[in-house]
Each structure stands twice: as C-alpha cells, then as structure tokens.
Motif scaffolding. Structure first.
Motif, PDB file in Angstrom:
ATOM      1  N   ASP A 117      -4.576  14.610  -6.128  1.00  0.00           N
ATOM      2  CA  ASP A 117      -5.128  13.602  -5.220  1.00  0.00           C
ATOM      3  C   ASP A 117      -3.974  12.692  -4.805  1.00  0.00           C
ATOM      4  O   ASP A 117      -3.592  11.784  -5.557  1.00  0.00           O
ATOM      5  N   PRO A 118      -3.392  12.914  -3.632  1.00  0.00           N
ATOM      6  CA  PRO A 118      -2.201  12.153  -3.229  1.00  0.00           C
ATOM      7  C   PRO A 118      -2.430  10.660  -3.075  1.00  0.00           C
ATOM      8  O   PRO A 118      -1.456   9.891  -3.006  1.00  0.00           O
ATOM      9  N   SER A 119      -3.680  10.222  -3.052  1.00  0.00           N
ATOM     10  CA  SER A 119      -3.949   8.798  -2.842  1.00  0.00           C
ATOM     11  C   SER A 119      -3.483   7.936  -4.011  1.00  0.00           C
ATOM     12  O   SER A 119      -3.491   6.701  -3.899  1.00  0.00           O
ATOM     13  N   PHE A 120      -3.047   8.553  -5.114  1.00  0.00           N
ATOM     14  CA  PHE A 120      -2.600   7.743  -6.257  1.00  0.00           C
ATOM     15  C   PHE A 120      -1.382   6.883  -5.907  1.00  0.00           C
ATOM     16  O   PHE A 120      -1.088   5.913  -6.611  1.00  0.00           O
ATOM     17  N   VAL A 121      -0.687   7.184  -4.823  1.00  0.00           N
ATOM     18  CA  VAL A 121       0.498   6.398  -4.459  1.00  0.00           C
ATOM     19  C   VAL A 121       0.142   5.093  -3.760  1.00  0.00           C
ATOM     20  O   VAL A 121       0.990   4.193  -3.642  1.00  0.00           O
ATOM     21  N   ILE A 122      -1.087   4.940  -3.291  1.00  0.00           N
ATOM     22  CA  ILE A 122      -1.459   3.760  -2.494  1.00  0.00           C
ATOM     23  C   ILE A 122      -1.550   2.527  -3.392  1.00  0.00           C
ATOM     24  O   ILE A 122      -2.192   2.543  -4.438  1.00  0.00           O
ATOM     25  N   SER A 123      -0.914   1.454  -2.938  1.00  0.00           N
ATOM     26  CA  SER A 123      -1.022   0.180  -3.661  1.00  0.00           C
ATOM     27  C   SER A 123      -1.667  -0.915  -2.819  1.00  0.00           C
ATOM     28  O   SER A 123      -2.275  -1.834  -3.362  1.00  0.00           O
ATOM     29  N   HIS A 124      -1.518  -0.846  -1.482  1.00  0.00           N
ATOM     30  CA  HIS A 124      -2.014  -1.912  -0.623  1.00  0.00           C
ATOM     31  C   HIS A 124      -2.738  -1.331   0.591  1.00  0.00           C
ATOM     32  O   HIS A 124      -2.263  -0.349   1.177  1.00  0.00           O
ATOM     33  N   ARG A 125      -3.844  -1.949   0.934  1.00  0.00           N
ATOM     34  CA  ARG A 125      -4.617  -1.585   2.118  1.00  0.00           C
ATOM     35  C   ARG A 125      -4.731  -2.814   3.006  1.00  0.00           C
ATOM     36  O   ARG A 125      -5.133  -3.882   2.544  1.00  0.00           O
ATOM     37  N   MET A 126      -4.388  -2.661   4.287  1.00  0.00           N
ATOM     38  CA  MET A 126      -4.365  -3.788   5.210  1.00  0.00           C
ATOM     39  C   MET A 126      -4.933  -3.364   6.555  1.00  0.00           C
ATOM     40  O   MET A 126      -5.069  -2.181   6.851  1.00  0.00           O
ATOM     41  N   ARG A 127      -5.224  -4.342   7.385  1.00  0.00           N
ATOM     42  CA  ARG A 127      -5.582  -4.078   8.759  1.00  0.00           C
ATOM     43  C   ARG A 127      -4.303  -3.876   9.579  1.00  0.00           C
ATOM     44  O   ARG A 127      -3.221  -4.319   9.187  1.00  0.00           O
ATOM     45  N   LEU A 128      -4.440  -3.209  10.713  1.00  0.00           N
ATOM     46  CA  LEU A 128      -3.274  -2.926  11.548  1.00  0.00           C
ATOM     47  C   LEU A 128      -2.496  -4.186  11.892  1.00  0.00           C
ATOM     48  O   LEU A 128      -1.262  -4.187  11.883  1.00  0.00           O
ATOM     49  N   TRP A 129      -3.218  -5.257  12.191  1.00  0.00           N
ATOM     50  CA  TRP A 129      -2.515  -6.477  12.613  1.00  0.00           C
ATOM     51  C   TRP A 129      -1.755  -7.148  11.480  1.00  0.00           C
ATOM     52  O   TRP A 129      -0.998  -8.085  11.708  1.00  0.00           O
ATOM     53  N   ASP A 130      -1.925  -6.656  10.268  1.00  0.00           N
ATOM     54  CA  ASP A 130      -1.128  -7.161   9.137  1.00  0.00           C
ATOM     55  C   ASP A 130       0.151  -6.346   8.936  1.00  0.00           C
ATOM     56  O   ASP A 130       0.857  -6.541   7.938  1.00  0.00           O
ATOM     57  N   ALA A 131       0.459  -5.418   9.858  1.00  0.00           N
ATOM     58  CA  ALA A 131       1.624  -4.545   9.686  1.00  0.00           C
ATOM     59  C   ALA A 131       2.925  -5.309   9.442  1.00  0.00           C
ATOM     60  O   ALA A 131       3.709  -4.916   8.571  1.00  0.00           O
ATOM     61  N   PRO A 132       3.225  -6.414  10.166  1.00  0.00           N
ATOM     62  CA  PRO A 132       4.478  -7.124   9.866  1.00  0.00           C
ATOM     63  C   PRO A 132       4.564  -7.586   8.413  1.00  0.00           C
ATOM     64  O   PRO A 132       5.627  -7.473   7.784  1.00  0.00           O
ATOM     65  N   ARG A 133       3.457  -8.073   7.868  1.00  0.00           N
ATOM     66  CA  ARG A 133       3.446  -8.481   6.455  1.00  0.00           C
ATOM     67  C   ARG A 133       3.622  -7.262   5.554  1.00  0.00           C
ATOM     68  O   ARG A 133       4.344  -7.316   4.544  1.00  0.00           O
ATOM     69  N   GLY A 134       2.994  -6.138   5.941  1.00  0.00           N
ATOM     70  CA  GLY A 134       3.139  -4.917   5.158  1.00  0.00           C
ATOM     71  C   GLY A 134       4.573  -4.433   5.101  1.00  0.00           C
ATOM     72  O   GLY A 134       5.049  -3.995   4.047  1.00  0.00           O
ATOM     73  N   TYR A 135       5.279  -4.493   6.223  1.00  0.00           N
ATOM     74  CA  TYR A 135       6.669  -4.074   6.250  1.00  0.00           C
ATOM     75  C   TYR A 135       7.522  -4.949   5.334  1.00  0.00           C
ATOM     76  O   TYR A 135       8.386  -4.442   4.597  1.00  0.00           O
ATOM     77  N   GLU A 136       7.314  -6.250   5.382  1.00  0.00           N
ATOM     78  CA  GLU A 136       8.098  -7.152   4.542  1.00  0.00           C
ATOM     79  C   GLU A 136       7.809  -6.902   3.062  1.00  0.00           C
ATOM     80  O   GLU A 136       8.721  -6.886   2.229  1.00  0.00           O
TER      81      GLU A 136
END
Length: 389
Positions: free
Chosen positions: A354-373
């Motif tokens: 189950d490759p989803s084990f790598v996921i740590s954070h889920r965000m909305r698209l408009w949070d992408a700048p915060r996700g990148y940082e």
C-alpha cells in the motif's frame, strides 16, 4: 481554474489561469482529484532545472476524472477515473515499442532545447520545464493529457485515490530502481535517500527477494519510515557509510546500490560537499552528486549501481576509475511508468503493498506554497504532501 505556478526560485503561487482545452485529437482533459508534491519538484523550486518560466504550472503526480476526450481517443471515456503517468509517450515510436516510454521520440515539442544539453531529447514530462516539453503540470484543478490512449490507466474499482495516486511516478520509479539491480534471493541492497522514493524502494527490493536492504539518510523520521518498510538504517551524520557498509557485508559491499537522492545530495562533514555547494551556487556545476559518488565506491566488485534520483546536467569528480576497474554496471533513467502500471496496480489490489504509507500531510491545492516550504525544510516531519483541488 486554479493552479500552482512557479514564480521564480523558492517561490510558487496558486493563481487563476485559463482552463486547458483539447489541442490534438488524441488529447483528454482530466479533472484532478488528487495530486502530490514530489521531491523532484524541489529541484525546480530551488532553481536548478533550466528553462523554467514564470507562471509555469507545476506537478507531475496526479489522477482524476476524464471530462473531455479528443475524437481519436478510443480507450477512455468521459467519467473514467484515471491515474496519469508523468512521462508523456506516443506509443508508436521505436522507444515506446521497446517499452522505453520516458525517452519517447515524439512527445517533446522542444526537443532542440534538450539536445543542446543532453545530446538527444527524452520524452516530454508534465510540469517539468520547457526543455522537457513545456507541458502544464497537474497541481491544478484540470490538466490536458496528450496521447491519452497511451498514458492513463483506468481505476475501475473502489480503491481510494491515496492507494493508487503514486502509480503516476514514485511507486514505479522505486520499482524500476530495484529492478535495475537484478535482485536475486540473498542479495544485499543499499538505498541512498529515505524520502518517499527511497522508502518505496526498500519495500520493492524486498518484494523482489532481497535478503537485506539498508537505508541511508540523516533525518530520523524518514529513517523510521524506512525501518518500518523493513530496512536496516544508517544515519550518515553519525557513521562513516563506507565503513558501515563494509562491516554489514563482511567486507564485500552491497550487491546493488541505489541512488534515490539525485542532484541536491547533502553531506555536512566533507570538503567535497563544500566544493559541490560552491560550484553549484556559481553554476559551474549543475548537480551535487555526493550520494552517487558514494554509491559507486560502496558497491561490491561486479555489482550494480542504479540511479533514479534526478540529475539535470553536469557533475564533477565522478569516480570513473572505480566504475571501470571494478566491473560495475551503472543503470539509470526516468521511469518508464507505462510499462509498470498494470502489474503494480495488481500488486496494490492483491495487498502486496500500500504505497500510501509514505503520506504525512494532506492539504488543499491553495495550500501548495506552504506544502513546498514544509517539504523542502522538513518541517513537522513532512514526508509526502498530497493536495486536493
């Protein structure tokens, strides 16, 4: 529609941009339901991949629902749920016929740019510079998908997005990285980089029959995820990696060494790292290949070095003498994703992984700048960000 756009080094913005439209009879338009930030996106974010332009839409890991198809698309229909591979491939050229989809001869309209740097052009990629096609990426509400009969795979059951999203890139990339080592039962494999690709590579190597997999990184939370996938872990800030690998393998070295790091490798304690940083900062060297150098030096005589970390151009101090004199095999490539879609989807359906084990954070698209940082700076133990438009 809204899309995450590259605005210059270390700057992305979610902006309102024109909706994509059918440009070719073989196109499809996909309404994106899930997309992700990849470690390879950070090379763009950091400004190390040439031919980016302000306003380019980022993202090459995405899936969604087909909302429009061109008149020559026969395999997909409106309403189909699909995962889209990051390399764009025509399905008809010599490379595609040999299953080498990431070097498709027809999908990169800007081949001349790539030829100046690389000799020949690879395939076009979603959201990854004009040198690689200038295609809008998938960190958006909609995406145009060229050659829609060749790329996307239909998901016809109730598997959630998170289980299948990474068929777009990092799961097949990890699989190909392990596969290139020709793993045999009893082999020891070392993986440089314990990010999402490295973590999945550990799991793939075990599925292929490796007896022992060693994961190398410096962030405890990433090493812990690799350990949960079965790896023995080494923190390169705490041990000398070459000495540690010799000890683990009784002086012989790993049978296969996998570079899942790429062009921004880090090593804090050596003059060579400072040399690489200085040359890269002044653009006298495009890539920092410390992990690759170490993988070559660590590999056993006659072994294989597999390179799936992204490189953009030129490197220095390459240990060619070690590679040649010790009969090493060097294998590399952007993943030929289309080759692996059906068998790896089968692995997910069968419960092998189950490759989803790598996921740590889920965000909305408009949070992408915060996700990148967060992803770049390893804040809040950020391992993998999935965005929902």
């Amino acid at each position: 529609m809204k899309a995450n756009c590259w605005m210059g080094r270390n700057t992305v913005e979610v902006q309102e941009v024109p909706d994509p439209r059918i440009l070719n009879a073989r196109d499809a338009i996909v309404r994106i339901t899930s997309t992700a930030i990849c470690g390879s996106d950070l090379h763009l974010y950091d400004g190390y991949i040439p031919t980016m332009k302000r306003g380019d839409i980022l993202g090459h890991e995405f899936m969604g629902e087909v909302v429009e198809v061109g008149p020559e698309v026969t395999r997909l229909r409106v309403g189909d749920r699909v995962v889209v591979p990051f390399p764009i491939a025509c399905g008809n050229c010599a490379a595609c016929e040999h299953g080498q989809f990431s070097v498709c001869e027809n999908s990169n309209p800007n081949a001349g740019m790539a030829e100046k740097l690389m000799g020949y052009a690879p395939a076009g990629l979603f959201g990854y510079s004009h040198m690689l096609g200038g295609f809008a990426g998938g960190q958006a509400e909609y995406a145009r998908v060229p050659f829609a009969d060749v790329g996307p795979i239909k998901i016809e059951d109730d598997l959630p997005d998170e289980k299948v999203l990474f068929l777009s890139d990092i799961f097949p990339t990890a699989w190909m990285g392990a596969e290139m080592c020709d793993i045999k039962p009893g082999d020891t494999i070392a993986v440089w980089g314990a990010g999402p690709v490295g973590q999945l590579t550990v799991a793939c190597a075990y599925l292929m029959g490796a007896e022992q997999v060693i994961s190398i990184d410096r962030f405890p939370y990433r090493l812990e995820k690799a350990k949960r996938a079965g790896a023995q872990t080494l923190n390169y800030e705490e041990v000398d990696i070459l000495d540690a690998l010799r000890e683990i393998t009784a002086g012989r070295g790993p049978d296969g060494c996998i570079d899942a790091v790429g062009m921004e490798a880090h090593h804090p304690t050596t003059a060579l790292h400072a040399y690489d940083r200085a040359k890269q900062a002044t653009r006298m060297e495009t890539d920092r290949p410390y992990a690759l150098r170490e993988a070559i030096l660590a590999c056993r005589n006659g072994g294989t070095v597999s390179v799936i970390g992204v490189y953009g151009g030129l490197i220095d101090k390459f240990p060619m003498g070690s590679l040649m004199n010790r009969s090493l095999t060097l294998r590399s490539g952007q993943c030929h994703v289309q080759r692996y879609l059906e068998p790896l989807l089968g692995r997910i359906r069968d419960g092998d992984i189950d490759p989803s084990f790598v996921i740590s954070h889920r965000m909305r698209l408009w949070d992408a700048p915060r996700g990148y940082e967060m992803f770049k700076n390893k804040q809040d133990d950020c391992n993998k960000v999935v965005l929902s438009p």
